[in-house]
Structures are given as C-alpha cells and as structure tokens.
Motif scaffolding. Structure first.
Motif, PDB file in Angstrom:
ATOM      1  N   MET A  69       1.046 -46.921  73.855  1.00  0.00           N
ATOM      2  CA  MET A  69       1.092 -45.364  73.662  1.00  0.00           C
ATOM      3  C   MET A  69       1.119 -45.011  72.202  1.00  0.00           C
ATOM      4  SD  MET A  69       4.677 -43.469  74.274  1.00  0.00           S
ATOM      5  CE  MET A  69       5.482 -42.128  73.328  1.00  0.00           C
ATOM      6  N   ALA A  70       0.052 -44.265  71.677  1.00  0.00           N
ATOM      7  CA  ALA A  70      -0.345 -44.171  70.247  1.00  0.00           C
ATOM      8  C   ALA A  70       1.043 -43.405  69.716  1.00  0.00           C
ATOM      9  CB  ALA A  70      -1.234 -43.049  70.317  1.00  0.00           C
ATOM     10  N   LYS A  71       1.245 -43.515  68.374  1.00  0.00           N
ATOM     11  CA  LYS A  71       2.297 -42.872  67.586  1.00  0.00           C
ATOM     12  C   LYS A  71       1.811 -41.856  66.957  1.00  0.00           C
ATOM     13  CE  LYS A  71       5.896 -44.062  64.157  1.00  0.00           C
ATOM     14  NZ  LYS A  71       5.423 -42.734  63.425  1.00  0.00           N
ATOM     15  N   LYS A  72       2.557 -40.688  67.049  1.00  0.00           N
ATOM     16  CA  LYS A  72       2.307 -39.510  66.306  1.00  0.00           C
ATOM     17  C   LYS A  72       2.488 -39.677  64.787  1.00  0.00           C
ATOM     18  CE  LYS A  72       2.728 -36.317  70.263  1.00  0.00           C
ATOM     19  NZ  LYS A  72       3.501 -35.235  70.790  1.00  0.00           N
ATOM     20  N   HIS A  73       1.818 -38.740  64.026  1.00  0.00           N
ATOM     21  CA  HIS A  73       2.070 -38.791  62.667  1.00  0.00           C
ATOM     22  C   HIS A  73       3.396 -38.115  62.281  1.00  0.00           C
ATOM     23  CE1 HIS A  73       0.540 -39.509  58.691  1.00  0.00           C
ATOM     24  NE2 HIS A  73       1.139 -38.511  58.203  1.00  0.00           N
ATOM     25  N   THR A  74       4.020 -38.771  61.393  1.00  0.00           N
ATOM     26  CA  THR A  74       5.330 -38.020  61.205  1.00  0.00           C
ATOM     27  C   THR A  74       5.510 -37.436  59.552  1.00  0.00           C
ATOM     28  OG1 THR A  74       6.446 -40.087  62.202  1.00  0.00           O
ATOM     29  CG2 THR A  74       7.797 -38.676  60.759  1.00  0.00           C
ATOM     30  N   LYS A  75       6.046 -35.953  59.776  1.00  0.00           N
ATOM     31  CA  LYS A  75       6.082 -35.447  58.530  1.00  0.00           C
ATOM     32  C   LYS A  75       6.971 -36.127  57.659  1.00  0.00           C
ATOM     33  CE  LYS A  75       4.599 -30.769  59.933  1.00  0.00           C
ATOM     34  NZ  LYS A  75       5.090 -29.328  60.008  1.00  0.00           N
ATOM     35  N   ILE A  76       6.997 -35.787  56.261  1.00  0.00           N
ATOM     36  CA  ILE A  76       8.210 -36.358  55.290  1.00  0.00           C
ATOM     37  C   ILE A  76       9.360 -36.142  55.857  1.00  0.00           C
ATOM     38  CG2 ILE A  76       8.886 -36.408  53.020  1.00  0.00           C
ATOM     39  CD1 ILE A  76       5.815 -36.161  52.139  1.00  0.00           C
ATOM     40  N   SER A 110      -4.913 -45.725  53.478  1.00  0.00           N
ATOM     41  CA  SER A 110      -5.769 -44.654  53.655  1.00  0.00           C
ATOM     42  C   SER A 110      -4.981 -43.528  52.860  1.00  0.00           C
ATOM     43  CB  SER A 110      -5.936 -44.184  55.105  1.00  0.00           C
ATOM     44  OG  SER A 110      -4.940 -44.201  55.888  1.00  0.00           O
ATOM     45  N   GLY A 111      -3.500 -43.763  52.560  1.00  0.00           N
ATOM     46  CA  GLY A 111      -2.772 -42.748  52.028  1.00  0.00           C
ATOM     47  C   GLY A 111      -2.148 -41.959  53.240  1.00  0.00           C
ATOM     48  N   TYR A 112      -0.826 -41.297  52.845  1.00  0.00           N
ATOM     49  CA  TYR A 112       0.000 -40.433  53.537  1.00  0.00           C
ATOM     50  C   TYR A 112      -0.974 -39.405  53.923  1.00  0.00           C
ATOM     51  CZ  TYR A 112       3.387 -37.446  55.394  1.00  0.00           C
ATOM     52  OH  TYR A 112       4.195 -36.399  56.303  1.00  0.00           O
ATOM     53  N   GLU A 113      -1.513 -38.975  55.342  1.00  0.00           N
ATOM     54  CA  GLU A 113      -2.256 -37.969  55.747  1.00  0.00           C
ATOM     55  C   GLU A 113      -3.465 -38.042  54.801  1.00  0.00           C
ATOM     56  OE1 GLU A 113      -0.802 -34.055  56.479  1.00  0.00           O
ATOM     57  OE2 GLU A 113       1.208 -34.960  57.633  1.00  0.00           O
ATOM     58  N   VAL A 146      -3.558 -44.420  46.728  1.00  0.00           N
ATOM     59  CA  VAL A 146      -2.266 -45.068  46.820  1.00  0.00           C
ATOM     60  C   VAL A 146      -1.976 -45.873  45.639  1.00  0.00           C
ATOM     61  CG1 VAL A 146      -0.671 -46.586  47.981  1.00  0.00           C
ATOM     62  CG2 VAL A 146      -2.108 -44.980  49.290  1.00  0.00           C
ATOM     63  N   ARG A 147      -1.004 -45.519  44.828  1.00  0.00           N
ATOM     64  CA  ARG A 147      -0.694 -46.174  43.550  1.00  0.00           C
ATOM     65  C   ARG A 147       0.663 -47.064  43.779  1.00  0.00           C
ATOM     66  NH1 ARG A 147      -2.611 -40.843  41.745  1.00  0.00           N
ATOM     67  NH2 ARG A 147      -4.376 -41.147  40.387  1.00  0.00           N
ATOM     68  N   ILE A 148       0.549 -48.230  43.120  1.00  0.00           N
ATOM     69  CA  ILE A 148       1.634 -49.178  42.819  1.00  0.00           C
ATOM     70  C   ILE A 148       1.877 -49.278  41.522  1.00  0.00           C
ATOM     71  CG2 ILE A 148       2.563 -51.481  43.430  1.00  0.00           C
ATOM     72  CD1 ILE A 148       2.218 -49.525  45.838  1.00  0.00           C
ATOM     73  N   GLY A 149       3.196 -49.285  40.773  1.00  0.00           N
ATOM     74  CA  GLY A 149       3.255 -49.313  39.608  1.00  0.00           C
ATOM     75  C   GLY A 149       3.086 -47.764  38.914  1.00  0.00           C
ATOM     76  N   ASN A 150       3.606 -47.552  37.708  1.00  0.00           N
ATOM     77  CA  ASN A 150       3.360 -46.208  37.175  1.00  0.00           C
ATOM     78  C   ASN A 150       2.833 -46.353  35.541  1.00  0.00           C
ATOM     79  OD1 ASN A 150       3.982 -43.615  36.134  1.00  0.00           O
ATOM     80  ND2 ASN A 150       4.787 -43.299  38.348  1.00  0.00           N
ATOM     81  N   LEU A 191       3.788 -40.573  48.084  1.00  0.00           N
ATOM     82  CA  LEU A 191       3.930 -39.490  48.957  1.00  0.00           C
ATOM     83  C   LEU A 191       3.267 -38.249  48.131  1.00  0.00           C
ATOM     84  CD1 LEU A 191       7.236 -40.027  51.005  1.00  0.00           C
ATOM     85  CD2 LEU A 191       4.914 -40.384  51.754  1.00  0.00           C
ATOM     86  N   PRO A 192       2.551 -37.576  48.773  1.00  0.00           N
ATOM     87  CA  PRO A 192       1.932 -36.810  47.777  1.00  0.00           C
ATOM     88  C   PRO A 192       2.513 -35.664  47.432  1.00  0.00           C
ATOM     89  CG  PRO A 192       0.841 -36.240  50.158  1.00  0.00           C
ATOM     90  CD  PRO A 192       2.033 -37.466  50.160  1.00  0.00           C
ATOM     91  N   GLU A 193       2.262 -34.801  46.434  1.00  0.00           N
ATOM     92  CA  GLU A 193       2.538 -33.559  45.882  1.00  0.00           C
ATOM     93  C   GLU A 193       1.540 -32.359  46.315  1.00  0.00           C
ATOM     94  OE1 GLU A 193       3.021 -33.969  41.510  1.00  0.00           O
ATOM     95  OE2 GLU A 193       4.299 -35.302  41.667  1.00  0.00           O
TER      96      GLU A 193
END
Length: 602
Positions: free
Chosen positions: A1-8, A326-329, A334-338, A251-253
């Motif tokens: 059963m495939a899982k649907k994408h979840t909103k933030i 692939s990134g959220y939606e 995708v970045r690690i660190g800042n 998580l994108p702006e």
C-alpha cells in the motif's frame, strides 16, 4: 500500500530533549535523527521517498477516520485509526532517560478487531546507507548497523526481513497493547538491555507533567502558551543546554523552490529569545543551562563569536548539498549545515547582551569569569558596529547597512551599560565611553535609517524598501510607540508588507537583498510582532484579532512552522519552528499586559 505525501502541518513532533522525530497524521515516522538533533537522519523520507527510510503502521482495511492529539501537557502523541472492523490507537513517544535515545510505539486496541501491518526501512546517512540487518538472539531483537551507528528493534510480535525492509503482520483486538521499540547505540558497543515500554511511557508522562507544572501563569491563551513552551523544551539539547532553531532541514519556504535551509543548530539569536521566554515562564534551570552553554561556546575568543553552533558548541557546521534526496515535494537542493555560520550578523550581539542582562536582573547573576566575556564582546562591537553585515535574515546578496542590525547594536551597548550599573564598581571606567557610542548609534539610526519621503524606517540605509524586523523597535525600547516615526513605520508596513491580514518579512523580488530567486510565504513571527505593536499603540481589539487568526494557522497539535502559504493554505519552512513559538508566547504576554520580551530601556 503506497504512502501518500504528507503536508508539513500534518506532522506531529516527538522529542526526548536530545533527538527528535516527525510522525505523519497516518502514523508514519518520516524523519528521525539519532543520537542528536543534528545527526544524520536514519529516516529521511520527509525529504525523499520511502526508500530513504521510514517506519509505518497501517491497517489492512481502509482507514475510515483518523484522529490524533497529544496526551495532556506532554509530547506523547496518540493517533487513532478507525476501520470498518475496529479501531486502534498508536501511542508514540521518546523517553528522556539516558544515553541511548529511542522511539517507542505502542499499538492499543480500542474496538473490534484490526489486522495491522508494519514496515520498517532503516537508511543511515540521510537515506543513503542501507545497514546490515541481523537477528540477535543474545540481545533479543533485529540489529541494524552501518558505520558508527547501530539500531536495535524489539517487539513481541513476530517480525521478518522482507526486501530491504523489516515487516510484520499482526492482529489487535480491544484491550491489546503491543509495543515496538527502536533504540540507537554506538555500533562498536553492545545494544542496551531491554527496558519495559510501559514503564517508559509512565516515565515520559511524568517527565512532561512535572515540567509543565512549573508554569504557574494563567491567562486567556494558557493552553496555546503551554503547548509552545513544551515545543521549545522539546527543541533543547538537555546534555549541554543548547537550543536548536527547528527539528528539520530543507523544508522549503517555497514549494519546489531553492530556499531550503538546515535549522537543526543553535542560532544565538533564536536561542537567546528561547532563553528569555523560558526564563520569564519560570524555567530557570533551562535558562541557566543555556547561559552556561553560551559561555562555553564563545570560549576565550568573543571577537570570533559565530551566529551558529552545533548543539555541543561545535563551530564547524559547514553547508553542503545532498544529491540523492529529491527534496520535500521536489524542493531542491537539500542542504545539510548552514553557510550562515560564516556570516557577520550584527544583531546577534544585541540579543545575547540583552539575554545576559535580563538573566542577571532575574537573579541568574553574572559570575567573575562572565565579565571578561561581556567586555570583550562589547569591545569588539566598539570597533565593528559601523560595518555592514548580512542581517537578521542572513541574506546571501552581500553585506549592507541594515537598520535593524544597527538598532540591535544599540541594544547591546544599552544592556551592557545596565549590567555594569547593577554593580557599583564593576567596569565603571567603560560606562562613559559606552554611553557615547550608544547615543551615537541611536542618532545615526534615526538619521540614516528613517526615510522622510517614505515616512518610515527602511530595511537598509538609503533604501526605500521596508523590513518587518523593524516592528521590534518599540519592543526593545529603541523608540516608544508614541513616537511618530514608529507609528509611521508600522503604518507603512501595514500598507506594503501585509497580505490578507498577515505580514511578509520583506519583498524579495523588489528589494533584491537576499541574492536568491523565488519568493516565500508570510512570516509568522513578523505577524506576531505586528500584533504586539498594535496592542502597544492602543489598537487592542485589532491586535487580539490578529493574534487569534495566527493561532488558527497552527496545526491540530498546536505546532507552527516558519511561514504560511496564503494561496495554498499550508505551512512552509522548517518545523516545528522555535522562533514562531517564541514570538507567539511573547505576544501573548504583551496582549495580557504582562511585559515585553525585552525589558523596557527607559
């Protein structure tokens, strides 16, 4: 059963005050970092798909209804799944109890008979590394090991290895309570001994109930304030006192945009504001712990104070991109660190010095080793307050003379003066010089930061662009709300930065300061700042209405992200966001006529 994408906003937040997880509204753990908030995730489907790791339970039959809540004033998440044949409750929590962080999930039968399935996909290093998984009879569970990390999975339910995953099928009837435990351990050591999951549940509930009992204040929005305080406590790293800005990275702006940042670190600005909120709420132990963390992080080089540190005070949190997620939606990269770790942000000195002064004023007194640190910070600022910086919003378009930054430099000198004035002889030889600089900064901001044609304080000296960070001007006591220039600035922000009754922090496509393409949502903290200003201006009904509209942007569990998309009616940015919750608690205090987040200057 495939899982649907979840909103933030459809995620729940778990924490043991060392690490944290996000659980979707249908009971799937899509984000989990062990053993620390800023460790590489072992479940990263939040930023990819199921092959990047997750842990889900789901009924074989179609789910007709889902309900969820936190159990009272705790971080114990309860999700009810109802089918045609019955209903179950998923009880998810992370016990704050030791060196081996774990997540425990108990499936409780509520009604009828429900056939359940479990799917556990572990991928270390942000969904990249598939571990070696083996059955351990000695340690009574499945062990998953790769590099430095080990996880042990335990349950009385028979589990087996499927294709690149661990699976189980079981039936739950009313009254059943079936536990599943996933525990981290260093791979070169043995897994910890089995602990009773029900005892862990009792310990976790007691921990949170004891903690929230310390908050004695009453008020109209007490429940909302308590939930935000719990969330802020959940973002503290208990072993050191470090305070992280959010649980997540990237998580994108803007959906499918590139404004995606890693917030799992200790921003001095955000941490100082969390510190003030917790201290005002009566949580002196957390406040003292952070003050001590700050002094350790700065060390013997205040002139090299960074804007960001790791949860133990690490200085290297350099930014890089992860190509396999692939990134959220599909929001990339995708970045690690800042990279903001290498920026110069003048305002941080103001927040830090204000926090040190208010701690001292509240009885968390400066000690002898603290004074040289404070003096070195101010002496550095004496030479550099006139320099351009990247500002509160951490722009990537080059340094400028941000009005807010200069205002916060004024705050640093003002609070340093007040610190010294609390002690008759301490460092009195500096006070005269600091007063002159404080007054010089104040005069410069009023002269160069205020645009007479625009009739407003502007984002940058010589610019006509507006910036909602200047709503904090009366909140820190730089100028009172009775000042015509403050009233004019609030009015200009209402005209140019408001949309559908909420506030944008600035207009990226117009001012061009941040050096990034795309746009973003309304900024939740800025909208709370406006509500606070309205209250101080005597527009109390309007302030209350905006405050309550902002509360409606929370998800069903009382959680905020950083921003909100007005068109799509959804949350944006990292989640849960400390600054949003801090601003809400501070605004509730102002609307309740308690006090300002920063004590008044005069």
């Amino acid at each position: 059963m495939a899982k649907k994408h979840t909103k933030i906003e459809d995620y729940g937040f778990l924490s043991d005050t060392q690490a944290g997880a996000l659980v979707s509204c249908d009971g799937c753990v899509d984000w989990l970092c062990f053993p620390r908030f800023d460790s590489p995730a072992c479940f990263a489907s939040l930023l990819g798909d199921e092959k990047n790791g997750h842990w889900r339970f789901f009924p074989e039959d179609k789910v007709k209804k889902t309900r969820r809540r936190y159990r009272g004033d705790t971080l114990i998440l309860e999700t009810e799944l109802e089918t045609a044949n019955g209903a179950v409750r998923l009880i998810d929590f992370m016990p704050p109890r030791g060196e081996n962080p774990e997540i425990i999930r108990i499936i409780e039968g509520l009604r009828g008979k429900v056939s359940m399935r479990m799917e556990l996909i572990i991928r270390f290093d942000y969904g990249h590394i598939e571990p070696a998984v083996r059955k351990s009879w000695q340690h009574e569970g499945f062990e998953a090991i790769a590099g430095p990390d080990g996880l042990i999975f335990r349950s009385p339910v028979e589990t087996k290895r499927g294709k690149n995953r661990t699976v189980a099928e079981f039936t739950v009837v009313k009254g059943d309570r079936v536990p599943f435990v996933l525990t981290w351990f260093a791979s070169h050591t043995d897994p910890p001994r089995t602990k009773d999951p029900e005892e862990g549940l009792r310990d976790t509930e007691k921990f949170w109930r004891d903690w929230t009992k310390q908050f004695q204040s009453e008020g109209k929005w007490r429940d909302a304030v308590v939930r935000s305080l719990i969330t802020l406590k959940g973002l503290t790293y208990a072993p050191t006192g470090g305070l992280v800005a959010a649980l997540t990275s990237s998580l994108p702006e803007q959906i499918r945009g590139e404004r995606n940042w890693d917030y799992r670190y200790c921003w001095l600005r955000d941490a100082a504001l969390i510190f003030l909120v917790l201290m005002r709420a009566g949580y002196r132990a957390e406040a003292t712990s952070w003050r001590d963390w700050l002094l350790r992080a700065i060390g013997n080089s205040p002139a090299e104070m960074q804007t960001i540190y790791g949860v133990r005070g690490e200085r290297r949190v350099n930014e890089y991109e992860i190509p396999w997620l692939s990134g959220y939606e599909n929001s990339r990269p995708v970045r690690i660190g800042n990279a903001a770790v290498n920026q110069f942000q003048l305002d941080v000195y103001g927040e830090v010095l204000a926090a040190m002064w208010q701690a001292d004023d509240a009885g968390i007194k400066m000690t002898e080793p603290d004074w040289p640190v404070m003096v070195d910070l101010i002496q550095f600022l004496e030479s550099h307050w006139q320099d351009p910086d990247e500002g509160i919003w951490e722009v990537r378009g080059g340094r400028q003379h941000f009005t807010h930054s200069k205002m916060m430099a004024w705050l640093a000198f003002d609070r340093a003066i007040k610190l010294v004035e609390n002690y008759e002889d301490a460092l009195s030889e500096h006070v005269g010089r600091w007063r002159k600089i404080r007054d010089q900064i104040h005069a410069e901001v009023c002269d160069r930061g205020y645009d007479k044609k625009k009739k407003a304080f502007t984002q940058v000296y010589g610019s006509e662009a507006l910036d909602a960070s200047l709503l904090t001007m009366p909140l820190i006591g730089f100028l009172p709300t009775s000042d015509k220039r403050v009233r004019n600035t609030v009015g200009a922000i209402e005209r140019e930065l408001m949309e559908d009754g909420f506030v944008r922090r600035y207009r990226p496509n117009e001012c061009g300061v941040d050096g990034l393409p795309g746009t973003e949502g309304i900024f939740i903290s800025c909208s709370f700042w406006l509500a606070s200003c309205w209250h101080l201006l005597g527009r109390k009904k309007k302030a209350k209405e905006l405050f309550e509209r902002l509360l409606d942007l929370r998800n069903d569990l009382g959680l905020f992200s950083e921003q909100y998309d007005l068109r799509e009616k959804r949350q944006l940015g990292n989640f849960p966001q400390a600054l949003s919750h801090v601003s809400m608690v501070a605004c509730a205090r102002i609307l309740g006529n308690e006090d300002l987040l920063f004590a008044r200057a005069h």
